[in-house]
Design a protein around this motif. Structure first.
Motif, PDB file in Angstrom:
ATOM      1  N   LEU A   1     -26.333  36.047 -27.030  1.00 36.04           N
ATOM      2  CA  LEU A   1     -25.130  35.409 -26.502  1.00 36.04           C
ATOM      3  C   LEU A   1     -23.920  36.332 -26.597  1.00 36.04           C
ATOM      4  O   LEU A   1     -23.070  36.351 -25.704  1.00 36.04           O
ATOM      5  CB  LEU A   1     -24.858  34.102 -27.260  1.00 36.04           C
TER       6      LEU A   1
ATOM      7  N   ARG B   1     -24.848  40.048 -24.100  1.00 37.73           N
ATOM      8  CA  ARG B   1     -25.412  40.111 -22.752  1.00 37.73           C
ATOM      9  C   ARG B   1     -24.428  40.710 -21.738  1.00 37.73           C
ATOM     10  O   ARG B   1     -24.823  41.455 -20.834  1.00 37.73           O
ATOM     11  CB  ARG B   1     -25.902  38.739 -22.272  1.00 37.73           C
ATOM     12  N   ARG B   2     -23.144  40.432 -21.883  1.00 38.82           N
ATOM     13  CA  ARG B   2     -22.155  40.993 -20.951  1.00 38.82           C
ATOM     14  C   ARG B   2     -22.033  42.508 -21.148  1.00 38.82           C
ATOM     15  O   ARG B   2     -21.938  43.266 -20.181  1.00 38.82           O
ATOM     16  CB  ARG B   2     -20.802  40.315 -21.137  1.00 38.82           C
TER      17      ARG B   2
ATOM     18  N   TRP C   1     -22.103  34.107 -14.970  1.00 37.10           N
ATOM     19  CA  TRP C   1     -21.749  32.928 -15.750  1.00 37.10           C
ATOM     20  C   TRP C   1     -21.762  33.290 -17.230  1.00 37.10           C
ATOM     21  O   TRP C   1     -22.636  34.001 -17.699  1.00 37.10           O
ATOM     22  CB  TRP C   1     -22.727  31.783 -15.486  1.00 37.10           C
ATOM     23  N   ASP C   2     -20.781  32.771 -17.947  1.00 30.96           N
ATOM     24  CA  ASP C   2     -20.733  32.986 -19.386  1.00 30.96           C
ATOM     25  C   ASP C   2     -20.169  31.731 -20.058  1.00 30.96           C
ATOM     26  O   ASP C   2     -18.967  31.484 -20.017  1.00 30.96           O
ATOM     27  CB  ASP C   2     -19.863  34.195 -19.725  1.00 30.96           C
ATOM     28  N   HIS C   3     -21.067  30.950 -20.628  1.00 33.36           N
ATOM     29  CA  HIS C   3     -20.685  29.740 -21.374  1.00 33.36           C
ATOM     30  C   HIS C   3     -21.453  29.756 -22.701  1.00 33.36           C
ATOM     31  O   HIS C   3     -22.286  28.902 -22.970  1.00 33.36           O
ATOM     32  CB  HIS C   3     -21.015  28.480 -20.566  1.00 33.36           C
ATOM     33  N   ASN C   4     -21.157  30.759 -23.493  1.00 31.05           N
ATOM     34  CA  ASN C   4     -21.985  31.017 -24.668  1.00 31.05           C
ATOM     35  C   ASN C   4     -21.889  29.931 -25.726  1.00 31.05           C
ATOM     36  O   ASN C   4     -22.866  29.671 -26.434  1.00 31.05           O
ATOM     37  CB  ASN C   4     -21.625  32.373 -25.269  1.00 31.05           C
TER      38      ASN C   4
ATOM     39  N   TYR D   1     -29.466  30.958 -18.424  1.00 33.90           N
ATOM     40  CA  TYR D   1     -28.775  31.981 -17.640  1.00 33.90           C
ATOM     41  C   TYR D   1     -29.634  32.489 -16.479  1.00 33.90           C
ATOM     42  O   TYR D   1     -29.107  32.901 -15.442  1.00 33.90           O
ATOM     43  CB  TYR D   1     -28.339  33.135 -18.537  1.00 33.90           C
TER      44      TYR D   1
ATOM     45  N   ASN E   1     -24.610  33.440  -9.431  1.00 32.77           N
ATOM     46  CA  ASN E   1     -23.679  34.282 -10.181  1.00 32.77           C
ATOM     47  C   ASN E   1     -22.407  34.595  -9.395  1.00 32.77           C
ATOM     48  O   ASN E   1     -21.353  34.844  -9.981  1.00 32.77           O
ATOM     49  CB  ASN E   1     -24.352  35.590 -10.591  1.00 32.77           C
TER      50      ASN E   1
ATOM     51  N   MET F   1     -17.028  34.723 -15.035  1.00 34.33           N
ATOM     52  CA  MET F   1     -16.753  35.953 -15.773  1.00 34.33           C
ATOM     53  C   MET F   1     -16.933  37.165 -14.869  1.00 34.33           C
ATOM     54  O   MET F   1     -17.788  37.171 -13.986  1.00 34.33           O
ATOM     55  CB  MET F   1     -17.715  36.060 -16.970  1.00 34.33           C
TER      56      MET F   1
END
Length: 263
Positions: free
Chosen positions: A35, A38-39, A207-210, A233, A240, A245
């Protein structure tokens, strides 16, 4: 009246004085690492596919690096020359405690006058520019001191972000406007500063909703948690392009270390 920079410095000092557990930055827990990282892995993959990633040889400056989470990740990835910068001396002290091999530097991201042009191979920011009063100025300073590429990981300006994202962040007396980026802003800021057509601008939405994904995954037995998070994800991957993000890489022209060349 305090400037935005002063307010952010005070906020970080307060956080560092009241929090005593930063273990999530150095944990080996697979779900937490996935989490968190990953970015960053996406950004490095964008460099790798262009043949621009060489951790053993490249120097990295992390801007708005806080207590050094990104520095810890890069060190584990194989980078040897890493400098974590931040306004907060308290945050940098925590950073040195987490990973003593990291260099630290007290630095105002909007004014890196003490750093010569093209000093670092890579310059990286994650969730830091939107804390600045003048985010685009911080970005162009990153362009100036980078030799090869800049990595920018920031909230994306889109319908989803505007609908459900936070516009104003408040921490006690500190108020911060969440500046969101998109392809157009990134491209214009790059071209207007470098004055060069050959710069490569590579914005990637995701998408980023960690926090939400992490809570969902932890409802399952430990052996399934990482699989659940990756599946969420993976399901979101086809959409995407509507993500909240932006993970972006800006590659400076080869050999172009002088602003204004390469028209």
């Amino acid at each position: 009246m305090k400037s935005g920079v002063d307010l952010q410095r005070a906020a970080m000092a307060e956080i560092c004085s009241t929090r005593d557990d930063w273990s999530f930055h150095v944990t080996s827990d697979p779900l937490t690492r996935f989490l968190r990282d990953r970015r960053l892995r996406t950004a490095l993959r964008m460099l790798r596919v262009r043949g621009l990633l060489d951790p053993a040889r490249q120097s990295v400056l992390i801007v708005c690096g806080g207590v050094g989470g990104e520095g810890v990740f890069l060190s584990r990835y194989g980078f040897k020359d890493i400098t974590v910068s931040d306004l907060s001396e308290e945050a940098l002290a925590v950073c040195r405690g987490l990973e003593p091999t990291l260099r630290t530097m007290s630095l105002n991201a909007e004014n890196m006058a003490g750093i010569p042009d093209s000093s670092y191979d890579l310059v990286l920011v994650q969730d830091g520019l939107h804390h600045l009063p003048r985010p685009v100025l911080g970005f162009t300073e990153m362009l100036r001191v980078a030799r090869t590429a800049v990595i920018v990981i920031e909230p994306h300006d889109g319908l989803v972000g505007r609908a459900i994202g936070t516009e104003w962040e408040r921490h006690g007396d500190v108020v911060n406007y969440v500046f969101r980026w998109n392809r157009s802003i990134l491209n214009q800021a790059t071209r207007s500063y470098l004055l060069c057509k050959r710069a490569i601008v590579l914005p990637h939405r995701m998408w980023d909703h960690n926090v939400v994904v992490g809570k969902l995954a932890r409802r399952f037995p430990e052996r399934w948690r990482l699989t659940v998070a990756k599946t969420v994800y993976r399901v979101l991957r086809p959409v995407n392009r509507a993500g909240n993000m932006m993970v972006a890489v800006v590659v400076k022209p080869d050999g172009d270390t002088t602003r204004g060349s390469g028209l």
